[in-house]
Design a protein around this motif. Sequence first.
Motif, PDB file in Angstrom:
ATOM      1  N   ASN A 277      48.668  42.323  44.198  1.00 49.67           N
ATOM      2  CA  ASN A 277      48.311  40.953  44.561  1.00 49.67           C
ATOM      3  C   ASN A 277      47.359  40.951  45.756  1.00 49.67           C
ATOM      4  O   ASN A 277      46.345  40.247  45.765  1.00 49.67           O
ATOM      5  CB  ASN A 277      49.560  40.143  44.904  1.00 49.67           C
TER       6      ASN A 277
ATOM      7  N   THR B 201      43.571  41.954  45.175  1.00 54.68           N
ATOM      8  CA  THR B 201      42.652  41.071  44.446  1.00 54.68           C
ATOM      9  C   THR B 201      41.587  40.482  45.367  1.00 54.68           C
ATOM     10  O   THR B 201      40.500  40.116  44.896  1.00 54.68           O
ATOM     11  CB  THR B 201      43.411  39.917  43.758  1.00 54.68           C
TER      12      THR B 201
ATOM     13  N   LEU C   5      45.587  33.398  36.294  1.00 54.27           N
ATOM     14  CA  LEU C   5      46.221  34.027  37.458  1.00 54.27           C
ATOM     15  C   LEU C   5      47.130  35.202  37.087  1.00 54.27           C
ATOM     16  O   LEU C   5      48.176  35.417  37.701  1.00 54.27           O
ATOM     17  CB  LEU C   5      46.997  32.975  38.277  1.00 54.27           C
TER      18      LEU C   5
ATOM     19  N   TYR D 280      42.350  38.537  39.537  1.00 56.01           N
ATOM     20  CA  TYR D 280      43.120  37.563  38.769  1.00 56.01           C
ATOM     21  C   TYR D 280      42.271  37.033  37.620  1.00 56.01           C
ATOM     22  O   TYR D 280      41.065  36.795  37.775  1.00 56.01           O
ATOM     23  CB  TYR D 280      43.536  36.383  39.655  1.00 56.01           C
TER      24      TYR D 280
END
Length: 522
Positions: free
Chosen positions: A147, A150, A63, A59
Motif C-alpha cells: 500500500n 503505491t 483501488l 492502484y
Amino acid sequence: MKRAWMLAAIAAFALTGAAEAKTLKWGAAREIASLDPYSYGDTFTLSVLNHVYEGLVRYTGDLKIEPALAESWETVSPTVWRFKLRQGVKFHNGNPFTADDVVASLERVTNDASPLKGNLPAYKSSKKIDDYTVEIEVNGPYPLLLNDLTNIFIFNKAWLVANNSLLPTDSGKGVKGYATDNANGTGPFIVESRRADAKTVYVKNPNWWDKPQHNIDTIEFLPIASASTRVAALLSGEIDFTNVAPLQDLPRLSASPEVKVLQTNELRTVIFALNLKDTLFESDVKDKNPLKDIRVREALYRAIDIDAVQKRAMRGLSRNTGALIAPAIPGYEPSQDVRLPFDLDGAKKLLAAAGYPNGFSFQMNCQSDGLVNEEEFCQAVASMWSRAGLRPNLSLGPRSQQTPKRVKGEFDVISFGWANEPMIDAYSILIQVMRSKSGSGGVFNWGNWGDPRIDALIDKAGVELDNSKRIPMMMEALKIAKTEHLFIPLHQQPMAWAMRNTVAATVQASDNKPRLWLTTMK
C-alpha cells in the motif's frame, strides 16, 4: 541530452498527425506543490505526478493493488520483501530502469529531510540483489508495505546524480532543487514544458512499457484558482475537464448539454486539529493553553451546528461524520461515527466551568485553495464559535502561505483533511498524524497532539500481520482520540468532477485521483 529526448518525444507525437492529435485541457483548482513528488505529502500533487512517475506497484481504478515497475514480489522472511523488477523499462531521457534506481529512490524518500518519509513508516533499508531484483527490509512484520509503495515514485539514479539531486527537496520549507522544476520518470506522460501557476504541458510517452488505454496525445494542466473562471472555461470549451467542480455550480453545469458531472464522496475526512502545546500561538491568554482542557475542546465541538455547515457551506453534498476516518477505510467503527449534538448553551457552560466564561482569542488557520469549500465552512464555524463567546481570528490564505505556518506550528486551530492514502488504511492517519513525533512517525503532528496510549497501540498495530488483531488496535487508538476530542470531526468531503463531451470516458475512484492514462477522448 534533455533537448534530444524531448525532440524525440515531440517527433513521435507529430507522427500521429495533427488532425488526429487529442489534447485534454485540465482546469485544476490549484497548482501542484512541485515537480518533485517527494517535496510534500500532498495527495493532489502526487496524483498529478503519477502521470510522469511510477511506483513499484499501483492502484487500479477500483483501488486494487497491481504490478507496475515491479512485476512480482514475495516475502523471504517476516521483515524482508523481494521485488522482481520489470525489464525493458526506459526513463523519459532514455536511461534504463534498474535496481540502482529503486535503491536510490528509497534512500532519497526516507532521508531525514524528506517530507514524504512518513509514507514509508516501516522502512529500514534496501539493497540490490542484481540489476532486476531488490530487497526491502522493514523494521518488523508489517502488513502495509505494498500500500505504501503505491505512492513512492521511482527516480533515475544517474539523473539525480548528474543534477545534484540525491537529497530531497521540501516545498513546505522552501527547499528547492533541480527536481523542483524538472522531471524524468517512466510514466505514460512526459513533461514537455512548465510555467508554474500558468501551464504545464505533458505529452504522451511513446515508449511507455504499459499498453495505453488512453488516446490522449497532450495534457495541458491549467491551474485556475477562481471557481467562477473555471466554470466559465468549462462551459465555453476552454478546458475539457476539471477535478474540482464547485459545488455551488453543479446545477448549472449539469444543465449544460455539453457537460457531464460526476459526483460522490471521497475518502478524505475533514477535521479541525488543535494546538495542544503549552501555550497558544496567538491569544489574549498568555500563560497557558486553554485547548489542553478537554472541556474547552468539547465546547468547541458542541458549538458547531454541523447540519447548518452541510446545508449552507457544503451545499448539502458532504457527509457529516463523528468518526475520524471514512467508512471505506479499514479501522472504521460505526459506533464512533456518532457526533456530539449541537448544544450552544452546553458549550458556554463548559467554557465557564473551564475558567473561560468570557471566552478567549485564538488564531484559526484555513486555506483558500485547499479543501472543498474550505473558506466557506471555516467562516461558518468561526461565526458559530463567536456565538459561543470565543474570539477566533480567522487567517485565510493560499496553501503556499498557510502550509509553512502549519509545519512550523504557528497556529491554534487548523482545518485539516486526511484521505489515508496511499495506505487506504487507518494506520495512515495514526502513524503520520496522531503519533507523537519519532523517526518516521508523526510527520504531520504539527500540534503536539500525541498520547502515550495511542502511541503504544500504533506501534503494536504496525507490526501485527493478523488483521483480526491489528484492526481492533487501530479502532481503540481512534476511540481514544475521539473520546479525548483531540480532533473535531466535520465531514467526509464531497468530490465533483466535470467534463465536456469531448471526453468520452474516464475513471472516478473514491481516492479522487484522476487517472488520465485510463481516459479516452472523442
